[in-house]
Design an enzyme around this catalytic site. Structure first.
Site, PDB file in Angstrom:
ATOM      1  CB  VAL A 246      -0.968   0.004   1.214  1.00 49.03           C
ATOM      2  CG1 VAL A 246      -1.766   1.297   1.272  1.00 49.03           C
ATOM      3  CG2 VAL A 246      -1.900  -1.195   1.153  1.00 49.03           C
ATOM      4  CB  CYS A 247       4.070   2.041   1.722  1.00 49.27           C
ATOM      5  SG  CYS A 247       3.674   1.398   3.365  1.00 49.27           S
TER       6      CYS A 247
END
Length: 187
Positions: free
Chosen positions: A46-47
């Site tokens: 996700v980062c």
């Protein structure tokens, strides 16, 4: 316990920005608006989507007088390796702060002690070094740079116009609210 109004502590960390390692301290933050954007770790799923979203909006943040500091508990060397390996991360021009000692994650109260990583936390810090807005989300939920930018603009507006407040979905130029003295006690 709320962190609104909390002054950030003194700090000195390494960062990766523009192909260089640099030291960033609290003194670098003071005098301008800032966003501290905590994320769990480099080389994750996700980062990079969040950091790319911020990178795409970075010019607007800078134009509003706001610096972005992404922060993870990785070292500045890992930030460089990720930057070199990922097309998404190569777009980043803002400082990527390294917090391997967890000093920042503890100060902003986002450290997951058992894992040694930070929660997804976004903190808007005013030029005096005080937190004026923040949001912490679960690790599996990405954030939105457009909404974060809107909140920075609203925070700046109310700091400049102390007698006005910004309603839901407020955008610059939209109508604000001026609470009457009769209503203030009811808030």
């Amino acid at each position: 316990m709320s962190l609104i109004g909390k002054e950030i502590s003194e700090f000195s960390v390494q960062s990766y920005q523009g192909g260089e390692f640099k030291t960033v301290t609290k003194d670098d933050v003071l005098g301008q608006w800032s966003v501290f954007f905590f994320y769990p770790a480099d080389f994750t799923f996700v980062c990079p989507t969040e950091l790319e979203d911020l990178a795409n909006k970075y010019g607007e943040f800078k134009g509003a007088g706001c610096e972005i500091y992404s922060v993870s508990t990785d070292t500045h060397f890992v930030h460089k390796a990720w930057h070199d390996a990922s097309e998404r991360i190569q777009k980043i021009q803002y400082p990527m702060l390294a917090d391997p000692t967890h000093a920042l994650a503890r100060d902003f109260e986002v450290l997951i002690e058992a894992d040694g990583v930070a929660e997804r936390g976004s903190f808007i810090v005013n030029p005096e070094g005080k937190i004026v807005a923040y949001e912490v989300t679960a690790g599996n939920v990405g954030r939105n740079a457009d909404e974060l930018f809107r909140r920075v603009q609203a925070s700046q507006f109310v700091a400049e116009h102390g007698d006005e407040v910004c309603p839901a979905k407020w955008e610059p130029g939209a109508e604000t609210l001026k609470p009457s003295l009769d209503l203030v006690g009811q808030l």
